[in-house]
Design a protein around this motif. Sequence first.
Motif, PDB file in Angstrom:
ATOM      1  N   HIS A  76      15.701   3.931   8.974  1.00 23.75           N
ATOM      2  CA  HIS A  76      14.991   5.341   9.298  1.00 23.75           C
ATOM      3  C   HIS A  76      14.182   5.844   8.257  1.00 23.75           C
ATOM      4  O   HIS A  76      13.386   6.769   8.108  1.00 23.75           O
ATOM      5  N   ASP A  77      13.795   4.961   7.193  1.00 23.29           N
ATOM      6  CA  ASP A  77      13.192   5.348   5.959  1.00 23.29           C
ATOM      7  C   ASP A  77      12.320   4.228   5.659  1.00 23.29           C
ATOM      8  O   ASP A  77      12.777   3.354   5.277  1.00 23.29           O
ATOM      9  N   THR A  78      10.990   4.408   5.582  1.00 19.71           N
ATOM     10  CA  THR A  78      10.033   3.109   5.525  1.00 19.71           C
ATOM     11  C   THR A  78      10.059   2.708   4.044  1.00 19.71           C
ATOM     12  O   THR A  78      10.140   1.431   3.873  1.00 19.71           O
ATOM     13  N   LEU A  79      10.233   3.703   3.207  1.00 19.81           N
ATOM     14  CA  LEU A  79      10.356   2.917   1.565  1.00 19.81           C
ATOM     15  C   LEU A  79      11.638   2.266   1.429  1.00 19.81           C
ATOM     16  O   LEU A  79      11.727   1.273   0.867  1.00 19.81           O
ATOM     17  N   ALA A  80      12.592   2.896   1.976  1.00 14.95           N
ATOM     18  CA  ALA A  80      14.044   2.027   1.730  1.00 14.95           C
ATOM     19  C   ALA A  80      13.814   0.684   2.525  1.00 14.95           C
ATOM     20  O   ALA A  80      14.492  -0.415   1.711  1.00 14.95           O
ATOM     21  N   CYS A  81      13.373   0.665   3.329  1.00 18.95           N
ATOM     22  CA  CYS A  81      13.156  -0.550   4.338  1.00 18.95           C
ATOM     23  C   CYS A  81      12.358  -1.452   3.702  1.00 18.95           C
ATOM     24  O   CYS A  81      12.605  -2.706   3.419  1.00 18.95           O
ATOM     25  N   ILE A  82      11.317  -1.131   2.924  1.00 16.71           N
ATOM     26  CA  ILE A  82      10.303  -2.032   2.051  1.00 16.71           C
ATOM     27  C   ILE A  82      11.206  -2.634   1.028  1.00 16.71           C
ATOM     28  O   ILE A  82      11.389  -3.813   0.839  1.00 16.71           O
ATOM     29  N   VAL A  83      11.885  -1.863   0.203  1.00 16.22           N
ATOM     30  CA  VAL A  83      12.740  -2.019  -0.819  1.00 16.22           C
ATOM     31  C   VAL A  83      13.710  -3.129  -0.442  1.00 16.22           C
ATOM     32  O   VAL A  83      13.928  -4.113  -1.020  1.00 16.22           O
ATOM     33  N   TRP A  84      14.451  -2.790   0.734  1.00 20.48           N
ATOM     34  CA  TRP A  84      15.458  -3.793   1.524  1.00 20.48           C
ATOM     35  C   TRP A  84      14.575  -4.864   1.676  1.00 20.48           C
ATOM     36  O   TRP A  84      15.141  -6.256   1.125  1.00 20.48           O
ATOM     37  N   PRO A 173       8.414  -4.789  -5.150  1.00 21.30           N
ATOM     38  CA  PRO A 173       7.502  -3.668  -4.094  1.00 21.30           C
ATOM     39  C   PRO A 173       7.008  -2.674  -4.428  1.00 21.30           C
ATOM     40  O   PRO A 173       6.426  -1.943  -4.040  1.00 21.30           O
ATOM     41  N   SER A 174       6.822  -2.749  -5.886  1.00 20.06           N
ATOM     42  CA  SER A 174       5.907  -1.097  -6.421  1.00 20.06           C
ATOM     43  C   SER A 174       4.867  -1.052  -5.696  1.00 20.06           C
ATOM     44  O   SER A 174       4.507   0.172  -5.597  1.00 20.06           O
ATOM     45  N   THR A 175       3.826  -1.878  -5.411  1.00 19.56           N
ATOM     46  CA  THR A 175       2.476  -1.920  -5.085  1.00 19.56           C
ATOM     47  C   THR A 175       2.512  -1.474  -3.754  1.00 19.56           C
ATOM     48  O   THR A 175       1.735  -0.496  -3.316  1.00 19.56           O
ATOM     49  N   VAL A 176       3.441  -2.158  -2.955  1.00 17.54           N
ATOM     50  CA  VAL A 176       3.505  -1.784  -1.576  1.00 17.54           C
ATOM     51  C   VAL A 176       4.126  -0.482  -1.468  1.00 17.54           C
ATOM     52  O   VAL A 176       3.718   0.328  -0.485  1.00 17.54           O
ATOM     53  N   LEU A 177       5.010   0.022  -2.024  1.00 19.74           N
ATOM     54  CA  LEU A 177       5.670   1.311  -1.991  1.00 19.74           C
ATOM     55  C   LEU A 177       4.668   2.332  -2.495  1.00 19.74           C
ATOM     56  O   LEU A 177       4.509   3.261  -1.511  1.00 19.74           O
ATOM     57  N   GLU A 178       3.920   2.015  -3.479  1.00 17.99           N
ATOM     58  CA  GLU A 178       2.701   3.133  -3.521  1.00 17.99           C
ATOM     59  C   GLU A 178       1.678   3.255  -2.407  1.00 17.99           C
ATOM     60  O   GLU A 178       1.343   4.293  -2.282  1.00 17.99           O
ATOM     61  N   LEU A 179       1.309   2.007  -1.917  1.00 19.55           N
ATOM     62  CA  LEU A 179       0.293   2.083  -0.808  1.00 19.55           C
ATOM     63  C   LEU A 179       0.918   2.901   0.256  1.00 19.55           C
ATOM     64  O   LEU A 179       0.056   3.705   0.938  1.00 19.55           O
ATOM     65  N   THR A 180       2.282   2.486   0.518  1.00 20.93           N
ATOM     66  CA  THR A 180       2.996   3.482   1.541  1.00 20.93           C
ATOM     67  C   THR A 180       2.986   4.720   1.369  1.00 20.93           C
ATOM     68  O   THR A 180       2.726   5.635   2.202  1.00 20.93           O
ATOM     69  N   ARG A 181       3.242   5.131   0.293  1.00 19.35           N
ATOM     70  CA  ARG A 181       3.393   6.732   0.121  1.00 19.35           C
ATOM     71  C   ARG A 181       2.133   7.273  -0.047  1.00 19.35           C
ATOM     72  O   ARG A 181       2.048   8.320   0.659  1.00 19.35           O
ATOM     73  N   ARG A 182       0.820   6.576  -0.504  1.00 18.68           N
ATOM     74  CA  ARG A 182      -0.345   7.138  -0.204  1.00 18.68           C
ATOM     75  C   ARG A 182      -0.848   7.238   1.045  1.00 18.68           C
ATOM     76  O   ARG A 182      -1.560   8.141   1.448  1.00 18.68           O
ATOM     77  N   THR A 183      -0.536   6.332   2.026  1.00 18.23           N
ATOM     78  CA  THR A 183      -0.943   6.221   3.283  1.00 18.23           C
ATOM     79  C   THR A 183      -0.268   7.198   4.138  1.00 18.23           C
ATOM     80  O   THR A 183      -0.936   7.654   5.070  1.00 18.23           O
ATOM     81  N   LEU A 184       0.978   7.122   3.984  1.00 14.76           N
ATOM     82  CA  LEU A 184       1.751   7.919   5.164  1.00 14.76           C
ATOM     83  C   LEU A 184       2.261   9.082   4.820  1.00 14.76           C
ATOM     84  O   LEU A 184       2.441  10.195   5.580  1.00 14.76           O
ATOM     85  N   TYR A 185       2.675   9.325   3.204  1.00 19.05           N
ATOM     86  CA  TYR A 185       3.237  10.508   2.960  1.00 19.05           C
ATOM     87  C   TYR A 185       2.425  11.522   2.438  1.00 19.05           C
ATOM     88  O   TYR A 185       2.651  13.033   2.550  1.00 19.05           O
ATOM     89  N   GLU A 186       1.504  11.306   1.440  1.00 22.48           N
ATOM     90  CA  GLU A 186       0.590  12.239   0.915  1.00 22.48           C
ATOM     91  C   GLU A 186      -0.399  12.848   1.870  1.00 22.48           C
ATOM     92  O   GLU A 186      -0.895  12.096   2.897  1.00 22.48           O
ATOM     93  N   SER A 187      -0.843  13.991   1.603  1.00 25.64           N
ATOM     94  CA  SER A 187      -1.828  14.740   2.527  1.00 25.64           C
ATOM     95  C   SER A 187      -3.056  14.088   2.305  1.00 25.64           C
ATOM     96  O   SER A 187      -3.869  13.573   1.406  1.00 25.64           O
TER      97      SER A 187
END
Length: 189
Positions: A76-84, A173-187
């Motif tokens: 239910h959490d994209t970032l947690a799923c990527i880390v997993w 996963p840090s680069t993928v997490l950053e990409l995901t944060r910027r793409t999906l979470y930040e305004s």
Amino acid sequence: MNTVVTSKDEILKISRELIRQQGWSAVNIRSVASACGVSVGSIYNYFDSKSDLVSATVESVWCEIFHRPDDGAIFHDTLACIVWIYERMAYGCKQYPGFFTLHSLGFMREDKSDGKRRMQQTWQHILQGLCTVLKRDPNVRPDAFTDAFTPEKFADILFSLMLSALLRQDYDPSTVLELTRRTLYESSH
């Protein structure tokens, strides 16, 4: 002395153990039968050929690596799923050295249709899981996806990055997490 193995699951478990100890070349009808404490004919009761045994073993390795965790919150959490996913890739690399690069990706180059089909089914399952997580994640901003940029397209991007990481054996996963944060979470404004 080995205990006598009497099920397909037990044969696959012993096949995985042979891979861990001796590598992929150890998986053949004779060596698996010997490790299981059964006759060669007993293995043929479960598998039609060496190819069938190897393909089923590949599938069982993928299933072990990416077995569904007890913690359903991960889905239910994209970032947690990527880390997993990246943690599971690291686990797979440690448990089955060379599996991702030498064997599994080799199915893409060779005509091993059953193994290739089984691997692609597992990949499709992972990709569908990513799509589901992207759609369920309450933290994804409402305007993150459009008709042109869908959860399916972003899942494809994440999956491509995962395959690239497998080839490089880079499980950070840090680069993928950053990409995901910027793409999906930040305004986006």
